[in-house]
Scaffold this active site. Structure first.
Site, PDB file in Angstrom:
ATOM      1  N   ILE A  12      -4.784 -31.663   1.980  1.00 35.65           N
ATOM      2  CA  ILE A  12      -4.917 -31.506   2.955  1.00 35.65           C
ATOM      3  C   ILE A  12      -5.623 -32.232   4.700  1.00 35.65           C
ATOM      4  CG2 ILE A  12      -2.934 -30.473   4.958  1.00 35.65           C
ATOM      5  CD1 ILE A  12      -1.532 -28.827   2.610  1.00 35.65           C
ATOM      6  N   ALA A  82      -9.511 -22.930   2.527  1.00 36.03           N
ATOM      7  CA  ALA A  82      -8.672 -21.791   2.110  1.00 36.03           C
ATOM      8  C   ALA A  82      -9.309 -21.798   0.324  1.00 36.03           C
ATOM      9  CB  ALA A  82      -7.379 -21.472   2.644  1.00 36.03           C
ATOM     10  N   THR A 133       1.179 -20.917   5.460  1.00 39.77           N
ATOM     11  CA  THR A 133       2.161 -21.298   3.554  1.00 39.77           C
ATOM     12  C   THR A 133       3.234 -20.388   3.877  1.00 39.77           C
ATOM     13  OG1 THR A 133       2.081 -21.240   1.389  1.00 39.77           O
ATOM     14  CG2 THR A 133       0.848 -19.776   2.646  1.00 39.77           C
ATOM     15  N   ASP A 134       4.838 -21.663   3.653  1.00 39.36           N
ATOM     16  CA  ASP A 134       5.914 -20.649   3.234  1.00 39.36           C
ATOM     17  C   ASP A 134       5.551 -19.694   2.285  1.00 39.36           C
ATOM     18  OD1 ASP A 134       5.376 -21.914   0.712  1.00 39.36           O
ATOM     19  OD2 ASP A 134       7.334 -23.076   1.247  1.00 39.36           O
ATOM     20  N   GLU A 135       4.402 -19.481   1.321  1.00 37.92           N
ATOM     21  CA  GLU A 135       4.063 -18.379   0.323  1.00 37.92           C
ATOM     22  C   GLU A 135       3.899 -16.832   1.111  1.00 37.92           C
ATOM     23  OE1 GLU A 135       2.395 -19.624  -3.230  1.00 37.92           O
ATOM     24  OE2 GLU A 135       2.606 -21.506  -3.431  1.00 37.92           O
ATOM     25  N   TYR A 159      -3.034 -14.741  -4.184  1.00 38.84           N
ATOM     26  CA  TYR A 159      -3.205 -16.296  -3.007  1.00 38.84           C
ATOM     27  C   TYR A 159      -2.219 -15.590  -1.523  1.00 38.84           C
ATOM     28  CZ  TYR A 159      -1.847 -20.692  -0.592  1.00 38.84           C
ATOM     29  OH  TYR A 159      -1.638 -21.615   0.053  1.00 38.84           O
ATOM     30  N   LYS A 163      -3.510 -15.067   1.951  1.00 40.10           N
ATOM     31  CA  LYS A 163      -3.027 -16.082   3.303  1.00 40.10           C
ATOM     32  C   LYS A 163      -1.953 -15.017   3.694  1.00 40.10           C
ATOM     33  CE  LYS A 163      -3.433 -19.722   4.083  1.00 40.10           C
ATOM     34  NZ  LYS A 163      -4.125 -20.632   4.993  1.00 40.10           N
ATOM     35  N   ARG A 223      10.619 -25.264  -5.203  1.00 33.43           N
ATOM     36  CA  ARG A 223       9.635 -25.383  -3.867  1.00 33.43           C
ATOM     37  C   ARG A 223      10.560 -26.318  -3.567  1.00 33.43           C
ATOM     38  NH1 ARG A 223       7.858 -21.670  -6.414  1.00 33.43           N
ATOM     39  NH2 ARG A 223       6.209 -21.006  -7.970  1.00 33.43           N
TER      40      ARG A 223
HETATM   41  P1  NAD Z   1      -7.083 -27.520  -1.106  1.00 31.29           P
HETATM   42  O1  NAD Z   1      -7.689 -26.502  -1.934  1.00 31.29           O
HETATM   43  O2  NAD Z   1      -7.424 -28.928  -1.420  1.00 31.29           O
HETATM   44  O3  NAD Z   1      -8.467 -27.215  -0.002  1.00 31.29           O
HETATM   45  C1  NAD Z   1      -9.324 -26.807   0.905  1.00 31.29           C
HETATM   46  C2  NAD Z   1     -10.134 -27.285   1.097  1.00 31.29           C
HETATM   47  O4  NAD Z   1     -11.052 -25.824   1.715  1.00 31.29           O
HETATM   48  C3  NAD Z   1     -11.696 -27.060  -0.188  1.00 31.29           C
HETATM   49  O5  NAD Z   1     -12.094 -28.796   0.317  1.00 31.29           O
HETATM   50  C4  NAD Z   1     -12.851 -26.302   0.297  1.00 31.29           C
HETATM   51  O6  NAD Z   1     -13.928 -26.519  -0.154  1.00 31.29           O
HETATM   52  C5  NAD Z   1     -12.413 -25.453   1.639  1.00 31.29           C
HETATM   53  N1  NAD Z   1     -12.869 -24.109   1.680  1.00 31.29           N
HETATM   54  C6  NAD Z   1     -12.600 -23.746   0.482  1.00 31.29           C
HETATM   55  N2  NAD Z   1     -13.745 -22.436   1.252  1.00 31.29           N
HETATM   56  C7  NAD Z   1     -14.153 -22.141   2.070  1.00 31.29           C
HETATM   57  C8  NAD Z   1     -14.758 -21.539   3.147  1.00 31.29           C
HETATM   58  N3  NAD Z   1     -15.043 -20.249   2.355  1.00 31.29           N
HETATM   59  N4  NAD Z   1     -15.689 -22.936   4.299  1.00 31.29           N
HETATM   60  C9  NAD Z   1     -15.244 -23.807   4.379  1.00 31.29           C
HETATM   61  N5  NAD Z   1     -14.534 -24.654   3.330  1.00 31.29           N
HETATM   62  C10 NAD Z   1     -14.258 -24.195   2.338  1.00 31.29           C
HETATM   63  O7  NAD Z   1      -6.464 -26.766   0.068  1.00 31.29           O
HETATM   64  P2  NAD Z   1      -5.080 -27.284   0.355  1.00 31.29           P
HETATM   65  O8  NAD Z   1      -4.213 -27.811  -0.212  1.00 31.29           O
HETATM   66  O9  NAD Z   1      -6.115 -29.135   1.728  1.00 31.29           O
HETATM   67  O10 NAD Z   1      -4.742 -26.502   1.347  1.00 31.29           O
HETATM   68  C11 NAD Z   1      -5.545 -26.286   3.150  1.00 31.29           C
HETATM   69  C12 NAD Z   1      -4.792 -25.300   3.705  1.00 31.29           C
HETATM   70  O11 NAD Z   1      -3.194 -26.215   3.881  1.00 31.29           O
HETATM   71  C13 NAD Z   1      -4.628 -23.996   2.993  1.00 31.29           C
HETATM   72  O12 NAD Z   1      -4.873 -23.238   3.893  1.00 31.29           O
HETATM   73  C14 NAD Z   1      -3.284 -23.994   2.186  1.00 31.29           C
HETATM   74  O13 NAD Z   1      -3.365 -22.167   2.283  1.00 31.29           O
HETATM   75  C15 NAD Z   1      -2.382 -24.336   3.188  1.00 31.29           C
HETATM   76  N6  NAD Z   1      -0.984 -24.995   2.680  1.00 31.29           N
HETATM   77  C16 NAD Z   1      -1.580 -25.747   1.451  1.00 31.29           C
HETATM   78  C17 NAD Z   1       0.136 -25.919   0.846  1.00 31.29           C
HETATM   79  C18 NAD Z   1      -0.091 -27.356   0.010  1.00 31.29           C
HETATM   80  O14 NAD Z   1       1.119 -27.171  -0.789  1.00 31.29           O
HETATM   81  N7  NAD Z   1      -1.160 -27.494  -0.910  1.00 31.29           N
HETATM   82  C19 NAD Z   1       0.470 -26.133   1.194  1.00 31.29           C
HETATM   83  C20 NAD Z   1       1.241 -24.833   2.933  1.00 31.29           C
HETATM   84  C21 NAD Z   1      -0.057 -24.888   2.990  1.00 31.29           C
HETATM   85  O1  DAU Z   2       5.158 -23.666  -0.976  1.00 26.82           O
HETATM   86  C1  DAU Z   2       3.363 -24.145  -0.642  1.00 26.82           C
HETATM   87  C2  DAU Z   2       1.665 -23.267  -1.685  1.00 26.82           C
HETATM   88  O2  DAU Z   2       2.260 -24.805  -2.563  1.00 26.82           O
HETATM   89  C3  DAU Z   2       0.524 -23.792  -1.201  1.00 26.82           C
HETATM   90  O3  DAU Z   2       0.902 -22.492  -0.563  1.00 26.82           O
HETATM   91  C4  DAU Z   2      -0.427 -23.783  -2.207  1.00 26.82           C
HETATM   92  O4  DAU Z   2      -1.724 -23.895  -1.654  1.00 26.82           O
HETATM   93  C5  DAU Z   2       0.536 -24.979  -3.302  1.00 26.82           C
HETATM   94  O5  DAU Z   2      -1.375 -24.694  -4.642  1.00 26.82           O
HETATM   95  C6  DAU Z   2       1.428 -24.818  -3.718  1.00 26.82           C
HETATM   96  O6  DAU Z   2       1.387 -23.466  -4.507  1.00 26.82           O
HETATM   97  P1  DAU Z   2       2.518 -23.499  -5.289  1.00 26.82           P
HETATM   98  O7  DAU Z   2       2.464 -22.256  -6.688  1.00 26.82           O
HETATM   99  O8  DAU Z   2       3.907 -23.789  -5.205  1.00 26.82           O
HETATM  100  O9  DAU Z   2       2.039 -25.188  -6.225  1.00 26.82           O
HETATM  101  P2  DAU Z   2       1.475 -25.654  -8.242  1.00 26.82           P
HETATM  102  O10 DAU Z   2       1.529 -27.344  -7.300  1.00 26.82           O
HETATM  103  O11 DAU Z   2       1.035 -24.371  -8.296  1.00 26.82           O
HETATM  104  O12 DAU Z   2       2.958 -25.412  -8.542  1.00 26.82           O
HETATM  105  C7  DAU Z   2       3.737 -26.246  -8.086  1.00 26.82           C
HETATM  106  C8  DAU Z   2       5.345 -25.178  -9.186  1.00 26.82           C
HETATM  107  O13 DAU Z   2       5.149 -26.143 -10.133  1.00 26.82           O
HETATM  108  C9  DAU Z   2       5.056 -22.987  -9.350  1.00 26.82           C
HETATM  109  O14 DAU Z   2       5.962 -23.661  -9.384  1.00 26.82           O
HETATM  110  C10 DAU Z   2       4.385 -23.672 -10.820  1.00 26.82           C
HETATM  111  C11 DAU Z   2       4.850 -24.589 -10.973  1.00 26.82           C
HETATM  112  N1  DAU Z   2       3.811 -24.933 -12.326  1.00 26.82           N
HETATM  113  C12 DAU Z   2       2.449 -25.575 -11.621  1.00 26.82           C
HETATM  114  C13 DAU Z   2       1.636 -26.471 -12.196  1.00 26.82           C
HETATM  115  C14 DAU Z   2       0.447 -25.948 -12.163  1.00 26.82           C
HETATM  116  C15 DAU Z   2       3.892 -25.789 -13.562  1.00 26.82           C
HETATM  117  O15 DAU Z   2       5.177 -25.725 -14.372  1.00 26.82           O
HETATM  118  N2  DAU Z   2       2.987 -26.292 -15.180  1.00 26.82           N
HETATM  119  C16 DAU Z   2       2.070 -26.174 -13.951  1.00 26.82           C
HETATM  120  O16 DAU Z   2       0.810 -26.714 -15.216  1.00 26.82           O
END
Ligand code: NAD
Ligand code: DAU
Length: 354
Positions: A12, A82, A133-135, A159, A163, A223
Site C-alpha cells: 500500500i 508494519a 486495519t479493520d481487523e 497481527y 495493530k 472479507r
Molecule cells: P506490506 O507488508 O506489504 O508492507 C509493509 C512495509 O513496511 C514493507 O515495505 C516493509 O519493509 C516495511 N517495514 C516493516 N517493518 C518495518 C520497520 N520496522 N521499519 C520500517 N519499515 C518497515 O504491508 P501493506 O499491505 O502495504 O500494509 C501497509 C499498512 O497498512 C500496514 O500498517 C497494515 O497493517 C495496513 N493495512 C493493510 C491492509 C491490507 O489489506 N494489506 C488493510 C488495512 C490496513
Molecule cells: O482486513 C485488513 C487486513 O487484510 C490487513 O490488515 C492485513 O494486513 C491483510 O493481510 C489482510 O488480512 P487477511 O488475513 O484478511 O488477508 P489474507 O490475504 O491473508 O487472507 C484473506 C482471506 O483469505 C482470509 O480469510 C484467509 C483466506 N486465505 C488466505 C490465504 C493466504 C485462504 O483461504 N488461503 C490462503 O492461501
C-alpha cells in the site's frame, strides 16, 4: 513541503508514494526497513526523481528517524510500516510486537520530539497519520452491522492485536501530548504490487503456475475488498481534511466470501489467459486446513469518511479485480523477482502440511 512516509516500499505504501508523486510536487522521504515485504523495484519508475528518496531503516531507530525529521522537516508523517501478514504472525508473533507496537511507540516518540520544537504555525499544521486495519475490531457474525469507528477493539490474531495496540498508542499520544494524529482503519486491499503471500495475488500466481489454489477451511469467510488506489485516495483526503484525533474507517462496501473471490480470479484468467489444454483454472481449487483463530467476517461502515470528507471509492470490485488480474499478467518480471528464495521458504512452511 515534504512528507515522511514509512513502509513506502510495501504494497500500500508504494502505491501511495507512486500516486502521491504523480499528482503532487511535494517531496517524499520514504523510510522502509526493506523486510521481505519491501520491494524497491516497485518504485523503479521514481529512479532519478529528486522528489523521492528511499532510506533503508527501521521506524524504531530513534537516532535515524530524528535525523531524517531534522534534515527534511516534513509537514506530515504517514505511517504504513508494519508486519502485515496474519499467517506469519501465527508462526512468529515476535516481529509483529517489535515493529507494530515497539516500533510505533519509538516512532511516536521521535515525532513528538520533532513536533514539540516546531514554530507554532508549523506545529498546528503538522499531522501524524497512522494507517491501520479493520481487523482490530475482531470478527462479525452473519447479520451483524458493519464495523463503525465506535466498535470496540476485539483483535483475535497476534497481527490484529499488535495493530490494535499501535492504534491505542497513537490515540494516547494525542490525548496526553496533543500530537496531531489521524488514524485510518481500512478493509482488505487488493491491486498492483500486492505480495503473493496474500489471497488474491497468491491465487493469480499459483493459477498461472498450474499449482493448487489453497482455500482455508470452507472458504466461506467474508472479507470486504477495497482497490488499493481507493485506499490511497482516502488517506490523501484524511490527511488533507480529517479532524484531529479522529479515526476514519475506509472500505468499499464489497463483502465477499473467499471462495467467490477465488472463483472470480479463475474466471478472469480463463478469459484473459485460457489454459492450453482447455481445462478451467477453478479445477486447481483445493480446500486446506483452516487458519487457527480465523476471523469469520469483516465489513466496514465507511459512512463517516463519506459524509464528513466526501470520499468515495472510484472502483467497483468488478473493475478493480479485472485491473488487478490484468496487471499481474502484464508484469511477470515483478512477480518472478519477488518469488525469491525467502518467498519459496515461506510457501513451503505454510502450505506443505495443508
Ligand atoms: P506490506 O507488508 O506489504 O508492507 C509493509 C512495509 O513496511 C514493507 O515495505 C516493509 O519493509 C516495511 N517495514 C516493516 N517493518 C518495518 C520497520 N520496522 N521499519 C520500517 N519499515 C518497515 O504491508 P501493506 O499491505 O502495504 O500494509 C501497509 C499498512 O497498512 C500496514 O500498517 C497494515 O497493517 C495496513 N493495512 C493493510 C491492509 C491490507 O489489506 N494489506 C488493510 C488495512 C490496513
Ligand atoms: O482486513 C485488513 C487486513 O487484510 C490487513 O490488515 C492485513 O494486513 C491483510 O493481510 C489482510 O488480512 P487477511 O488475513 O484478511 O488477508 P489474507 O490475504 O491473508 O487472507 C484473506 C482471506 O483469505 C482470509 O480469510 C484467509 C483466506 N486465505 C488466505 C490465504 C493466504 C485462504 O483461504 N488461503 C490462503 O492461501
Amino acid at each position: 513541503m515534504t512528507l515522511l512516509v514509512t513502509g513506502g516500499a510495501g504494497f500500500i505504501g508504494a502505491n501511495f508514494v507512486l500516486d502521491w508523486l504523480a499528482a503532487s510536487g511535494e517531496a517524499v522521504i520514504n523510510l522502509d526497513k526493506l523486510t521481505y515485504a519491501g520491494n524497491p523495484e516497485t518504485l523503479a519508475s521514481l529512479q532519478g526523481d529528486a522528489r523521492h528518496q528511499l532510506v533503508q531503516g527501521d521506524i524504531g531507530d530513534a537516532a535515524l528517524v530524528s535525523r531524517l525529521l531534522a534534515e527534511h522537516r516534513p509537514r506530515a508523517v504517514v505511517n504504513f510500516a508494519a508486519e502485515s501478514h496474519v499467517d506469519r504472525s501465527i508462526h512468529g508473533p515476535g516481529e509483529f510486537i517489535e515493529t507494530n507496537i515497539v516500533g510505533t511507540f519509538r516512532l511516536l516518540e521521535s515525532v513528538r520530539g520533532y513536533w514539540a520544537e516546531l514554530p507554532e504555525a508549523d506545529k498546528a499544521a503538522f499531522r501524524f497519520l497512522h494507517v491501520s486495519t479493520d481487523e482490530v475490531y475482531g470478527s462479525l457474525a452473519k447479520g451483524d452491522a458493519a464495523f463503525a469507528e465506535t466498535h470496540r477493539h476485539e483483535p483475535n490474531s497476534p497481527y490484529s492485536a499488535s495493530k490494535a495496540a499501535s492504534d491505542h498508542l497513537v490515540r494516547a499520544w494525542h490525548h496526553t501530548y496533543g500530537l496531531p494524529v489521524l488514524t485510518t482503519n481500512c478493509s482488505n486491499n487488493y491491486g498492483p504490487y500486492h505480495f503473493p503471500e496474500k489471497l488474491i495475488p497468491l491465487m493469480i500466481v499459483n493459477a498461472l503456475a498450474g499449482k493448487p489454489l489453497p482455500v482455508y477451511g470452507d472458504g466461506m469467510q467474508i472479507r470486504d475488498w477495497l482497490y488499493v488506489k481507493d485506499h490511497c485516495s482516502a488517506i490523501r483526503r484524511v490527511l488533507e481534511a480529517g479532524r484531529l484525533g479522529e479515526t476514519y474507517n475506509v472500505g468499499g462496501w464489497n463483502e465477499k466470501p473467499n471462495i467467490e473471490i477465488v472463483q472470480t480470479v479463475c474466471a478472469l484468467l480463463d478469459e484473459l489467459r485460457p489454459k492450453a489444454d482447455g481445462s478451467r483454472y477453478a479445477s486447481q481449487i483445493t480446500y486446506v486446513t483452516d487458519r487457527p483463530g480465523h476471523d469469520r467476517r469483516y465489513a466496514i461502515d465507511a459512512r463517516k469518511l463519506e459524509a464528513e470528507l466526501g470520499w468515495k471509492p472510484a472502483e467497483t470490485f468488478e473493475t478493480g479485480i479485472r485491473k488487478t488480474v490484468e496487471w499481474y499478467l502484464a508484469n511477470p518480471e515483478w512477480v518472478a523477482h519477488v518469488q525469491s528464495g525467502a518467498y519459496r521458504e515461506w510457501v513451503q512452511k505454510q502450505y506443505s502440511a495443508a
